[in-house]
Design a protein around this motif. Structure first.
Motif, PDB file in Angstrom:
ATOM      1  N   GLN A 140       0.855  -1.185   0.000  1.00  0.00           N
ATOM      2  CA  GLN A 140       0.000   0.000   0.000  1.00  0.00           C
ATOM      3  C   GLN A 140       0.895   1.240   0.000  1.00  0.00           C
ATOM      4  OE1 GLN A 140      -2.415   0.414   3.518  1.00  0.00           O
ATOM      5  NE2 GLN A 140      -3.847   1.781   2.496  1.00  0.00           N
ATOM      6  N   VAL A 141       0.655   2.123  -0.957  1.00  0.00           N
ATOM      7  CA  VAL A 141       1.407   3.374  -1.044  1.00  0.00           C
ATOM      8  C   VAL A 141       0.420   4.511  -0.812  1.00  0.00           C
ATOM      9  CG1 VAL A 141       2.798   4.877  -2.530  1.00  0.00           C
ATOM     10  CG2 VAL A 141       3.094   2.391  -2.636  1.00  0.00           C
ATOM     11  N   ILE A 142       0.666   5.269   0.254  1.00  0.00           N
ATOM     12  CA  ILE A 142      -0.210   6.387   0.590  1.00  0.00           C
ATOM     13  C   ILE A 142       0.522   7.677   0.255  1.00  0.00           C
ATOM     14  CG2 ILE A 142      -1.477   7.559   2.427  1.00  0.00           C
ATOM     15  CD1 ILE A 142      -1.602   4.801   3.846  1.00  0.00           C
ATOM     16  N   ARG A 143      -0.085   8.456  -0.624  1.00  0.00           N
ATOM     17  CA  ARG A 143       0.478   9.752  -0.984  1.00  0.00           C
ATOM     18  C   ARG A 143      -0.538  10.825  -0.615  1.00  0.00           C
ATOM     19  NH1 ARG A 143       1.799   8.291  -7.040  1.00  0.00           N
ATOM     20  NH2 ARG A 143      -0.074   9.537  -7.210  1.00  0.00           N
ATOM     21  N   GLU A 144      -0.119  12.054  -0.764  1.00  0.00           N
ATOM     22  CA  GLU A 144      -0.990  13.180  -0.433  1.00  0.00           C
ATOM     23  C   GLU A 144      -2.284  13.152  -1.242  1.00  0.00           C
ATOM     24  OE1 GLU A 144      -0.595  17.868  -1.195  1.00  0.00           O
ATOM     25  OE2 GLU A 144       1.043  16.994  -0.016  1.00  0.00           O
ATOM     26  N   ASP A 145      -2.196  12.739  -2.500  1.00  0.00           N
ATOM     27  CA  ASP A 145      -3.343  12.774  -3.390  1.00  0.00           C
ATOM     28  C   ASP A 145      -3.919  11.400  -3.742  1.00  0.00           C
ATOM     29  OD1 ASP A 145      -1.092  12.035  -4.792  1.00  0.00           O
ATOM     30  OD2 ASP A 145      -1.663  13.074  -6.630  1.00  0.00           O
ATOM     31  N   ALA A 146      -3.356  10.324  -3.189  1.00  0.00           N
ATOM     32  CA  ALA A 146      -3.839   8.994  -3.562  1.00  0.00           C
ATOM     33  C   ALA A 146      -3.493   7.945  -2.514  1.00  0.00           C
ATOM     34  CB  ALA A 146      -3.232   8.584  -4.906  1.00  0.00           C
ATOM     35  N   ASN A 147      -4.301   6.895  -2.484  1.00  0.00           N
ATOM     36  CA  ASN A 147      -4.057   5.715  -1.656  1.00  0.00           C
ATOM     37  C   ASN A 147      -4.047   4.538  -2.635  1.00  0.00           C
ATOM     38  OD1 ASN A 147      -3.953   3.700   0.231  1.00  0.00           O
ATOM     39  ND2 ASN A 147      -5.770   4.347   1.356  1.00  0.00           N
ATOM     40  N   LEU A 148      -2.858   4.046  -2.965  1.00  0.00           N
ATOM     41  CA  LEU A 148      -2.705   3.055  -4.026  1.00  0.00           C
ATOM     42  C   LEU A 148      -2.375   1.676  -3.472  1.00  0.00           C
ATOM     43  CD1 LEU A 148      -0.476   5.292  -6.293  1.00  0.00           C
ATOM     44  CD2 LEU A 148      -2.928   4.950  -6.519  1.00  0.00           C
ATOM     45  N   LEU A 149      -2.897   0.661  -4.157  1.00  0.00           N
ATOM     46  CA  LEU A 149      -2.592  -0.730  -3.817  1.00  0.00           C
ATOM     47  C   LEU A 149      -1.882  -1.371  -5.006  1.00  0.00           C
ATOM     48  CD1 LEU A 149      -5.999  -1.847  -2.238  1.00  0.00           C
ATOM     49  CD2 LEU A 149      -3.929  -1.126  -1.042  1.00  0.00           C
ATOM     50  N   PHE A 150      -0.773  -2.049  -4.720  1.00  0.00           N
ATOM     51  CA  PHE A 150      -0.022  -2.770  -5.731  1.00  0.00           C
ATOM     52  C   PHE A 150      -0.017  -4.237  -5.330  1.00  0.00           C
ATOM     53  CE2 PHE A 150       1.413   1.553  -5.767  1.00  0.00           C
ATOM     54  CZ  PHE A 150       1.465   1.866  -7.117  1.00  0.00           C
ATOM     55  N   GLY A 151      -0.577  -5.096  -6.195  1.00  0.00           N
ATOM     56  CA  GLY A 151      -0.753  -6.504  -5.848  1.00  0.00           C
ATOM     57  C   GLY A 151       0.177  -7.426  -6.617  1.00  0.00           C
ATOM     58  N   PHE A 152       0.559  -8.520  -5.941  1.00  0.00           N
ATOM     59  CA  PHE A 152       1.488  -9.480  -6.534  1.00  0.00           C
ATOM     60  C   PHE A 152       1.058 -10.895  -6.187  1.00  0.00           C
ATOM     61  CE2 PHE A 152       3.532  -5.549  -5.380  1.00  0.00           C
ATOM     62  CZ  PHE A 152       4.039  -5.138  -6.601  1.00  0.00           C
ATOM     63  N   LYS A 153       1.107 -11.772  -7.151  1.00  0.00           N
ATOM     64  CA  LYS A 153       0.744 -13.177  -6.951  1.00  0.00           C
ATOM     65  C   LYS A 153       1.806 -13.904  -6.133  1.00  0.00           C
ATOM     66  CE  LYS A 153      -2.396 -16.179  -8.571  1.00  0.00           C
ATOM     67  NZ  LYS A 153      -3.488 -16.406  -7.672  1.00  0.00           N
ATOM     68  N   GLU A 154       3.095 -13.549  -6.335  1.00  0.00           N
ATOM     69  CA  GLU A 154       4.198 -14.197  -5.623  1.00  0.00           C
ATOM     70  C   GLU A 154       4.821 -13.243  -4.615  1.00  0.00           C
ATOM     71  OE1 GLU A 154       7.310 -15.874  -7.974  1.00  0.00           O
ATOM     72  OE2 GLU A 154       5.933 -16.475  -9.554  1.00  0.00           O
ATOM     73  N   MET A 155       5.232 -13.770  -3.475  1.00  0.00           N
ATOM     74  CA  MET A 155       5.867 -12.954  -2.443  1.00  0.00           C
ATOM     75  C   MET A 155       7.207 -12.392  -2.931  1.00  0.00           C
ATOM     76  SD  MET A 155       5.808 -11.485   0.403  1.00  0.00           S
ATOM     77  CE  MET A 155       4.655 -12.138   1.575  1.00  0.00           C
ATOM     78  N   ASN A 156       7.951 -13.170  -3.736  1.00  0.00           N
ATOM     79  CA  ASN A 156       9.240 -12.685  -4.239  1.00  0.00           C
ATOM     80  C   ASN A 156       9.075 -11.454  -5.122  1.00  0.00           C
ATOM     81  OD1 ASN A 156      11.034 -14.397  -2.962  1.00  0.00           O
ATOM     82  ND2 ASN A 156      10.937 -15.934  -4.570  1.00  0.00           N
TER      83      ASN A 156
END
Length: 185
Positions: free
Chosen positions: A49-65
């Motif tokens: 999860q990346v929280i910025r002043e203008d956005a709350n973004l989610l970046f998803g990945f199938k593998e932990m690596n």
């Protein structure tokens, strides 16, 4: 902090998926590798999860690596989530580890958004990038702990990895074995 998401895929695009979690639909940015790996309607992703002043973004990945690779990349000064995701889309974690180990600036420049200066900086900062064989393997955790322990004693990471190649066991066994081999090097 959101670290994972599980739900039903409502919409799938090469760069994002909409995941319905009990009636709440989240937009999760994904790499092309993860997008290709999503085949079923129900999905579970590891999330940064990346929280910025203008956005709350989610970046998803199938593998932990892949998630670890992304997290490591975005910690580098000048590398944001967009470039991190581009690297994850271009390389698998194993391939990226080979690029970093081989200090292959040419390969890294192929990633959209990375020029020669950025490629060189990434390779310098990630000189010790290691990919775990599998998240579930407890010996990989012991190996990581043993490497950190030996590094704290002043040994160079390259020498440690060479000494521990092919070794297995718990942390204390690996440290003892590493010390014996490092004395001979």
């Amino acid at each position: 902090m959101i670290v994972g998401i599980e739900g039903i895929v409502e919409k799938k695009d090469p760069t994002y998926v909409h995941i319905n979690v009990n009636g709440l639909i989240y937009e999760v940015q994904v790499s092309i590798n993860t997008s290709n790996a999503i085949q079923e309607s129900r999905v579970k992703l590891y999330v940064t999860q990346v929280i910025r002043e203008d956005a709350n973004l989610l970046f998803g990945f199938k593998e932990m690596n892949e998630k670890k690779m992304f997290d490591t990349l975005i910690k580098i000064n000048g590398v944001g989530p967009k470039v991190g995701l581009a690297v994850c889309s271009t390389f698998t974690p194993e391939t990226f580890a080979r690029v970093v180990t081989g200090k292959d600036v040419g390969m890294l420049k192929r990633v959209p958004g990375i020029g020669p200066k950025a490629a060189s900086r990434i390779l310098v900062e990630l000189a010790d990038f290691i990919v775990d064989g599998s998240e579930e393997d407890s010996s990989s955790g012991a190996m990581g702990e043993a490497v950190m322990a030996l590094e704290s004693l002043g040994f160079k990471k390259e020498a440690i990895l060479k000494a521990l190649a092919g070794s297995s066991g718990d942390t204390s066994t690996l440290v003892k074995e590493g010390l014996k081999k490092l004395q001979r090097l």
